[in-house]
Design an enzyme around this catalytic site. Structure first.
Site, mmCIF file in Angstrom:
data_model
loop_
_atom_site.group_PDB
_atom_site.id
_atom_site.type_symbol
_atom_site.label_atom_id
_atom_site.label_comp_id
_atom_site.label_asym_id
_atom_site.label_seq_id
_atom_site.Cartn_x
_atom_site.Cartn_y
_atom_site.Cartn_z
ATOM 1 N N ARG A 1 0.825 -1.202 0.000
ATOM 2 C CA ARG A 1 0.000 0.000 0.000
ATOM 3 C C ARG A 1 0.868 1.265 0.000
ATOM 4 O O ARG A 1 0.536 2.267 0.627
ATOM 5 C CB ARG A 1 -0.968 0.001 1.203
ATOM 6 N N ARG B 1 -3.130 6.855 1.409
ATOM 7 C CA ARG B 1 -3.609 8.084 2.036
ATOM 8 C C ARG B 1 -2.615 8.759 2.971
ATOM 9 O O ARG B 1 -2.853 9.886 3.408
ATOM 10 C CB ARG B 1 -4.922 7.792 2.786
ATOM 11 N N ARG C 1 -6.701 11.628 -5.494
ATOM 12 C CA ARG C 1 -7.969 10.945 -5.198
ATOM 13 C C ARG C 1 -9.119 11.957 -5.163
ATOM 14 O O ARG C 1 -10.228 11.654 -5.632
ATOM 15 C CB ARG C 1 -7.858 10.210 -3.865
ATOM 16 N N ASP D 1 -7.208 -2.459 -6.674
ATOM 17 C CA ASP D 1 -7.822 -3.029 -5.483
ATOM 18 C C ASP D 1 -8.091 -4.501 -5.748
ATOM 19 O O ASP D 1 -8.399 -4.886 -6.885
ATOM 20 C CB ASP D 1 -9.143 -2.306 -5.163
ATOM 21 N N TYR E 1 -15.048 -11.871 0.803
ATOM 22 C CA TYR E 1 -15.805 -10.667 0.485
ATOM 23 C C TYR E 1 -17.038 -10.999 -0.361
ATOM 24 O O TYR E 1 -18.098 -10.396 -0.194
ATOM 25 C CB TYR E 1 -14.924 -9.679 -0.276
#
Length: 355
Positions: A27, A31, A40, A77, A154
């Site tokens: 990652r 952020r 973003r 992702d 998921y």
């Protein structure tokens, strides 16, 4: 295309001698970087950012402009694959990813099919090609996918979960249905990773984020076996060079020998596994990747450097180590601490080789 000018990461994955220990971070485009947050914001939302090859390329390159990292990883992702299967991925504000149509009914499970990555996932493949061109053979590009089991978690739960009640109910009550999901998903992951390799990915990682929630028997049957199936179907060569495969099971340290035996080139370790013991257990069979606690980056530059040296000293002066975190970098990380980390790994690993 020629081999990257900095091929330290690729050589380490093949357990060849390197001048220093290469570093990349799970990652690493995220952020914690203000430039990422700005891109973003321009994209409008996370999914729009993922689905724009140009913006995905932009954020992939951002950490490389800031830190002397030894590899880029495709910005995307893991849930793009089940989204392409028609489950309806969306991101609820403050709640993380969700699916509109989780797999609960037998008819829906039987209808599941692997998507053509050149159609439903064209935006990812285009991003790989664009990033590879933009890198201009400076450092290698890593492609990735979620593992079949992690994606199935998921797909059945419809979101993240604390207990995976729906998935584990299916595992124990209707294992045939879960095996069907995993079989189709393994085919999808294999095709997806091969498309990334064809587009320019020079190494690939399989993220088995939730495999560590299983019992040893269930892990081997429902997670490990399907990762082995994926690896067996991968095109392991590009432009005459081997494409290494990394497998990362979070919480999987107790199965290290089993993971090392499925045909991968490297095994990722989370921070709960002692890397010195891991190296003793697998020997020269695979490279190891890891395994600084991501929370160590909440400390000071001095404490970050000390923890990095601790990991490097534990591995020792041996080939086959890629420095990474034990999981993804936190959004609350100070970029200055990442600078301290990467610089320490580079300098201290050189000193270990000399000393």
């Amino acid at each position: 295309m020629s081999r990257p000018r900095n091929d330290t990461f690729l050589r380490a994955l093949m357990r060849q001698p390197t001048d220093y220990t290469p570093t990349w971070l799970m990652r690493q485009a995220g952020r914690y970087l203000p430039e990422y947050c700005e891109t973003r914001r321009r994209a409008g939302n996370f999914l729009a950012l993922c689905k724009s090859p140009q913006l995905a390329c932009e954020v992939t390159l951002q950490p490389l402009a800031r830190f002397p990292l030894d590899a880029a990883i495709l910005f995307s992702d893991i849930l793009t694959v089940p989204d392409a299967m028609g489950l309806g991925l969306y991101f609820a504000e403050g709640e993380g990813p969700r699916f509109e149509r989780p797999l609960r009914e037998e008819w829906a499970i039987r209808d599941l099919s692997a998507p053509d990555p050149h159609d439903k996932l064209r935006y990812v493949i285009d991003a790989v090609a664009e990033i590879r061109r933009a890198l201009d053979n400076s450092v290698p590009l890593i492609g990735f996918s979620g593992s079949p089991f992690t994606l199935a978690c998921y797909m059945v739960e419809g979101s993240g979960s604390s207990d995976y009640r729906h998935l584990k109910s299916m595992l124990y009550a209707r294992p045939d249905l879960l095996h069907h999901i995993l079989g189709v998903t393994a085919d999808a992951v294999t095709q997806y990773l091969n498309a990334q390799i064809e587009a320019g990915a020079q190494a690939v990682q399989i993220f088995d984020t939730w495999g560590g929630t299983l019992t040893p028997h269930a892990y081997r049957e429902f997670s490990l076996a399907y990762m082995q199936r994926v690896i067996a179907g991968l095109k392991r060569e590009q432009d005459g060079e081997r494409v290494p495969v990394i497998v990362f099971t979070k919480g999987g340290g107790q199965w290290l020998e089993d993971i090392a035996a499925i045909g991968c080139d490297a095994v990722g370790l989370d921070w709960t596994t002692d890397i010195a013991q891991a190296r003793a257990r697998v020997g020269a069979k695979v490279a190891l990747q890891g395994n600084l606690d991501p929370s160590a980056l909440f400390g000071t530059p001095e404490s970050v450097s000390a923890e990095a040296r601790r990991v490097l000293d534990a591995f020792g002066n041996h080939p086959g180590h890629v420095f990474n975190l034990g999981h993804g970098i936190s959004q609350f990380t100070d970029p200055e601490n990442v600078t301290a980390l990467v610089e320490t790994v580079r300098s201290h690993s050189r000193a270990i080789r000399v000393g």
